[in-house]
Enzyme design. Structure first.
Site, PDB file in Angstrom:
ATOM      1  N   SER A  10      -8.205   1.415  28.858  1.00 60.38           N
ATOM      2  CA  SER A  10      -7.169   1.219  28.325  1.00 60.38           C
ATOM      3  C   SER A  10      -6.565   2.174  27.480  1.00 60.38           C
ATOM      4  CB  SER A  10      -8.154   0.186  27.326  1.00 60.38           C
ATOM      5  OG  SER A  10      -7.359   1.368  25.681  1.00 60.38           O
ATOM      6  N   HIS A  35      -4.703  -0.687  31.540  1.00 65.50           N
ATOM      7  CA  HIS A  35      -4.599  -1.752  30.537  1.00 65.50           C
ATOM      8  C   HIS A  35      -3.627  -0.806  29.225  1.00 65.50           C
ATOM      9  CE1 HIS A  35      -6.450  -5.411  27.765  1.00 65.50           C
ATOM     10  NE2 HIS A  35      -6.525  -4.018  26.988  1.00 65.50           N
ATOM     11  N   ASP A  37      -2.803  -1.622  25.188  1.00 67.68           N
ATOM     12  CA  ASP A  37      -3.235  -2.170  24.626  1.00 67.68           C
ATOM     13  C   ASP A  37      -1.806  -2.356  23.321  1.00 67.68           C
ATOM     14  OD1 ASP A  37      -6.127  -3.285  24.669  1.00 67.68           O
ATOM     15  OD2 ASP A  37      -6.578  -1.200  24.922  1.00 67.68           O
ATOM     16  N   MET A  39      -0.025  -3.466  19.669  1.00 66.08           N
ATOM     17  CA  MET A  39      -1.062  -4.212  17.728  1.00 66.08           C
ATOM     18  C   MET A  39      -0.041  -3.823  17.678  1.00 66.08           C
ATOM     19  SD  MET A  39      -5.142  -1.932  18.043  1.00 66.08           S
ATOM     20  CE  MET A  39      -5.930  -1.849  19.625  1.00 66.08           C
ATOM     21  N   HIS A  68      -2.251  -6.499  26.989  1.00 66.64           N
ATOM     22  CA  HIS A  68      -2.962  -7.102  26.196  1.00 66.64           C
ATOM     23  C   HIS A  68      -2.074  -7.071  24.566  1.00 66.64           C
ATOM     24  CE1 HIS A  68      -6.645  -7.457  23.567  1.00 66.64           C
ATOM     25  NE2 HIS A  68      -6.367  -8.371  23.469  1.00 66.64           N
ATOM     26  N   MET A  70      -1.673  -7.459  20.923  1.00 69.15           N
ATOM     27  CA  MET A  70      -2.559  -8.041  19.637  1.00 69.15           C
ATOM     28  C   MET A  70      -1.566  -8.119  18.638  1.00 69.15           C
ATOM     29  SD  MET A  70      -5.573  -5.959  20.370  1.00 69.15           S
ATOM     30  CE  MET A  70      -5.256  -4.439  21.927  1.00 69.15           C
ATOM     31  N   MET A 139     -12.832 -10.783  24.433  1.00 68.48           N
ATOM     32  CA  MET A 139     -13.191  -9.439  23.754  1.00 68.48           C
ATOM     33  C   MET A 139     -14.423  -9.515  23.538  1.00 68.48           C
ATOM     34  SD  MET A 139     -10.535  -8.274  23.349  1.00 68.48           S
ATOM     35  CE  MET A 139     -10.625  -6.878  22.287  1.00 68.48           C
ATOM     36  N   GLY A 144      -8.529  -4.728  17.814  1.00 69.62           N
ATOM     37  CA  GLY A 144      -8.124  -3.352  16.898  1.00 69.62           C
ATOM     38  C   GLY A 144      -8.159  -2.193  17.472  1.00 69.62           C
ATOM     39  N   PHE A 145      -9.607  -1.641  17.842  1.00 72.82           N
ATOM     40  CA  PHE A 145      -9.930  -0.041  17.816  1.00 72.82           C
ATOM     41  C   PHE A 145     -10.512  -0.116  19.271  1.00 72.82           C
ATOM     42  CE2 PHE A 145      -9.728  -1.457  13.360  1.00 72.82           C
ATOM     43  CZ  PHE A 145      -8.078  -0.788  12.778  1.00 72.82           C
ATOM     44  N   GLY A 146      -9.946   0.978  19.804  1.00 68.49           N
ATOM     45  CA  GLY A 146     -10.804   1.378  20.699  1.00 68.49           C
ATOM     46  C   GLY A 146     -11.998   1.652  20.066  1.00 68.49           C
ATOM     47  N   GLY A 147     -13.269   2.412  20.826  1.00 70.47           N
ATOM     48  CA  GLY A 147     -14.138   2.907  20.620  1.00 70.47           C
ATOM     49  C   GLY A 147     -15.220   2.601  20.092  1.00 70.47           C
ATOM     50  N   ASP A 181     -12.869  -6.807  27.498  1.00 71.45           N
ATOM     51  CA  ASP A 181     -12.374  -6.156  26.713  1.00 71.45           C
ATOM     52  C   ASP A 181     -13.736  -5.505  25.746  1.00 71.45           C
ATOM     53  OD1 ASP A 181     -10.759  -3.734  25.866  1.00 71.45           O
ATOM     54  OD2 ASP A 181      -9.141  -4.997  25.589  1.00 71.45           O
ATOM     55  N   GLY A 183     -15.998  -2.060  24.428  1.00 74.22           N
ATOM     56  CA  GLY A 183     -17.625  -1.059  24.241  1.00 74.22           C
ATOM     57  C   GLY A 183     -18.086  -1.303  25.833  1.00 74.22           C
ATOM     58  N   GLY A 203     -12.675   1.897  27.495  1.00 75.34           N
ATOM     59  CA  GLY A 203     -10.897   2.846  27.037  1.00 75.34           C
ATOM     60  C   GLY A 203     -11.349   4.224  27.083  1.00 75.34           C
ATOM     61  N   SER A 204     -12.912   4.310  26.077  1.00 72.09           N
ATOM     62  CA  SER A 204     -13.371   5.721  25.515  1.00 72.09           C
ATOM     63  C   SER A 204     -14.436   6.253  27.150  1.00 72.09           C
ATOM     64  CB  SER A 204     -13.790   5.738  24.099  1.00 72.09           C
ATOM     65  OG  SER A 204     -14.857   4.713  24.062  1.00 72.09           O
TER      66      SER A 204
END
Ligand code: DX5
Ligand code: ZN
Length: 234
Positions: A10, A35, A37, A39, A68, A70, A139, A144-147, A181, A183, A203-204
């Site tokens: 991501s 990927h 994202d 938003m 993706h 959102m 999900m 809404g947020f990575g990490g 998607d 973690g 992502g992270s």
């Protein structure tokens, strides 16, 4: 368990000041998809990137771009992303008034279509649209947020989704990818793939690696090795 694992870094966690370089680096490091994202600060409390950025990165990679969405509403953005070079477009059913129509619209624009289920969204959302799906995205965090941290109950939901997809294809239906998607890390990807995922967003985990010079490749090999030890030994 799947035999082919797709890894979709991501770019939410990439260095946006060097995005072209970043996507080239992940492709060179063995990524299967980009990927992307999107938003809108309406459907989710964050604001990211749109079709112009998709168009800008398109010439930098040959792998598919997995958009993706959102966003709410959804439909007006589909032709824009298709034109900008998206290959896969997924959206959240809560954000579309007419889920069946939105799925058709995505395929009519030449992209693979999918719906995204939030952690609390029931699998019943898949009822009646299985034949319109190329992908289901679960999900494993709230969008809404990575990490964020992987929500463990996703594993049960994955098994149940995998069973639905298997029943659909066994009855003559088209193949449907099962993507996860949020973690995804080297310490949980084995359980995620064992539960039925064939496509993992990371992502992270990927962009948190020290640098593009070998770091991304090492993380992606570590993810593959952890997920399918017998397949990735070469
Ligand atoms: C969350 C996004 C994810 C996220 C994944 O709303 O859809 O794609 O960026 O990032 P990690 O792998 O860091 O959880
Ligand atoms: Zn995502």
């Amino acid at each position: 368990m799947s035999t082919t694992l797709r890894i979709a870094p991501s770019i939410l966690s990439a260095d946006f000041s060097r995005l072209g370089e970043e996507v080239r680096a992940i492709e060179a490091a063995g990524a299967d998809l980009v990927h992307f994202d999107v938003m809108d600060n309406h459907y989710v409390p964050n604001l990211t990137i749109g079709p112009l950025v998709c168009e800008a990165i398109r010439p930098h990679v040959s792998i598919p771009i997995d958009v993706h969405l959102m966003v709410e509403p959804v439909d007006a953005l589909i032709p824009l992303f298709a034109k900008a070079g998206a290959n896969i477009i997924t959206f959240h059913p809560e954000a579309s008034r007419h889920v069946d129509r939105t799925l058709q619209l995505i395929r009519d624009h030449g992209c693979k279509a999918g719906i995204v289920l939030n952690p609390a969204t029931p699998l019943a959302c898949l009822d009646h649209v299985m034949d319109r799906l190329d992908i289901v995205l679960l999900m494993s965090v709230n969008p809404g947020f990575g990490g964020q941290k992987f929500i463990p109950t996703t594993l049960d939901k994955l098994r149940a989704t995998h069973a639905r997809i298997a029943a659909h294809t066994a009855a003559g239906g088209q193949p449907i990818w099962l993507e996860v998607d949020g973690g995804v890390k080297t310490d949980n990807i084995a359980a995620i793939v064992a539960a039925g995922a064939d496509t993992c967003v990371a992502g992270s985990a990927v962009f948190g690696a020290p640098d593009a010079d070998g770091g991304y490749r090492q993380v992606m090999s570590a993810l593959r090795q952890a997920a399918c030890p017998t397949e990735s030994q070469t």
